[in-house]
Design a protein around this motif. Structure first.
Motif, PDB file in Angstrom:
ATOM      1  N   GLN A 216      -2.578  16.353   5.371  1.00  0.00           N
ATOM      2  CA  GLN A 216      -3.583  16.904   4.462  1.00  0.00           C
ATOM      3  C   GLN A 216      -3.690  18.427   4.579  1.00  0.00           C
ATOM      4  O   GLN A 216      -4.754  18.977   4.863  1.00  0.00           O
ATOM      5  CB  GLN A 216      -4.935  16.241   4.708  1.00  0.00           C
ATOM      6  CG  GLN A 216      -4.884  14.746   4.482  1.00  0.00           C
ATOM      7  CD  GLN A 216      -6.207  14.065   4.732  1.00  0.00           C
ATOM      8  OE1 GLN A 216      -7.083  14.595   5.413  1.00  0.00           O
ATOM      9  NE2 GLN A 216      -6.359  12.887   4.177  1.00  0.00           N
TER      10      GLN A 216
ATOM     11  N   GLU B  55       4.277   5.789   2.587  1.00  0.00           N
ATOM     12  CA  GLU B  55       4.287   7.168   3.071  1.00  0.00           C
ATOM     13  C   GLU B  55       4.591   7.219   4.558  1.00  0.00           C
ATOM     14  O   GLU B  55       5.386   8.050   5.003  1.00  0.00           O
ATOM     15  CB  GLU B  55       2.944   7.840   2.785  1.00  0.00           C
ATOM     16  CG  GLU B  55       2.706   8.107   1.322  1.00  0.00           C
ATOM     17  CD  GLU B  55       1.305   8.601   1.027  1.00  0.00           C
ATOM     18  OE1 GLU B  55       0.468   8.683   1.957  1.00  0.00           O
ATOM     19  OE2 GLU B  55       1.033   8.919  -0.146  1.00  0.00           O
ATOM     20  N   GLN B  56       3.971   6.337   5.340  1.00  0.00           N
ATOM     21  CA  GLN B  56       4.203   6.333   6.777  1.00  0.00           C
ATOM     22  C   GLN B  56       5.641   5.950   7.096  1.00  0.00           C
ATOM     23  O   GLN B  56       6.273   6.535   7.982  1.00  0.00           O
ATOM     24  CB  GLN B  56       3.229   5.391   7.490  1.00  0.00           C
ATOM     25  CG  GLN B  56       3.294   5.509   8.994  1.00  0.00           C
ATOM     26  CD  GLN B  56       2.987   6.916   9.493  1.00  0.00           C
ATOM     27  OE1 GLN B  56       1.967   7.489   9.143  1.00  0.00           O
ATOM     28  NE2 GLN B  56       3.877   7.484  10.292  1.00  0.00           N
TER      29      GLN B  56
ATOM     30  N   LYS C 269       0.836  -1.198   0.000  1.00  0.00           N
ATOM     31  CA  LYS C 269       0.000   0.000   0.000  1.00  0.00           C
ATOM     32  C   LYS C 269       0.870   1.247   0.000  1.00  0.00           C
ATOM     33  O   LYS C 269       1.876   1.321   0.707  1.00  0.00           O
ATOM     34  CB  LYS C 269      -0.897   0.029   1.239  1.00  0.00           C
ATOM     35  CG  LYS C 269      -1.932  -1.064   1.268  1.00  0.00           C
ATOM     36  CD  LYS C 269      -2.813  -0.904   2.479  1.00  0.00           C
ATOM     37  CE  LYS C 269      -3.905  -1.949   2.490  1.00  0.00           C
ATOM     38  NZ  LYS C 269      -4.786  -1.777   3.644  1.00  0.00           N
ATOM     39  N   GLU C 270       0.446   2.235  -0.783  1.00  0.00           N
ATOM     40  CA  GLU C 270       1.174   3.503  -0.816  1.00  0.00           C
ATOM     41  C   GLU C 270       1.158   4.172   0.553  1.00  0.00           C
ATOM     42  O   GLU C 270       2.147   4.781   0.959  1.00  0.00           O
ATOM     43  CB  GLU C 270       0.555   4.430  -1.860  1.00  0.00           C
ATOM     44  CG  GLU C 270       1.331   5.714  -2.025  1.00  0.00           C
ATOM     45  CD  GLU C 270       0.797   6.587  -3.136  1.00  0.00           C
ATOM     46  OE1 GLU C 270       1.315   7.708  -3.268  1.00  0.00           O
ATOM     47  OE2 GLU C 270      -0.117   6.174  -3.857  1.00  0.00           O
ATOM     48  N   SER C 271       0.065   4.040   1.290  1.00  0.00           N
ATOM     49  CA  SER C 271      -0.022   4.662   2.613  1.00  0.00           C
ATOM     50  C   SER C 271       1.033   4.096   3.562  1.00  0.00           C
ATOM     51  O   SER C 271       1.576   4.829   4.388  1.00  0.00           O
ATOM     52  CB  SER C 271      -1.423   4.491   3.197  1.00  0.00           C
ATOM     53  OG  SER C 271      -1.740   3.120   3.344  1.00  0.00           O
TER      54      SER C 271
END
Length: 91
Positions: free
Chosen positions: A35, A16-17, A11-13
């Motif tokens: 955001q 990112e994390q 997952k891209e998330s």
């Protein structure tokens, strides 16, 4: 061939994390604006400019006004290429 330190992400998330978690180990701030709006990013940039120029012979304790920040943004927008923008921002 990947070495033992290579991570793979589904997952891209998750990627990112992992990146957010890694950056403070390389000199980045621990706070992350999640955001952000355009106004949040502009205010963050104004805060960085203030912190970097807080010397008594520069800004002292006077933060940038909205008008002053707009002048900076206008100068950046007048640059015709990324090199000129970088030179303005870092120069």
């Amino acid at each position: 061939m990947p070495n033992d330190n290579t991570q793979f992400f589904i997952k891209e998330s998750a990627f990112e994390q992992a990146l957010v978690d890694l950056l403070p180990h390389h000199g980045w701030e621990k706070e992350v604006i999640m955001q952000p709006s355009e106004a949040d990013l502009i205010q963050n940039w104004a805060n960085i400019i203030f912190d970097n120029n807080r010397d008594i012979n520069r800004l002292g304790n006077a933060t940038l006004t909205t008008s002053e920040m707009q002048q900076i943004i206008d100068q950046v927008n007048r640059c015709d290429n990324p090199y000129a923008m970088n030179r303005l921002i870092n120069g």
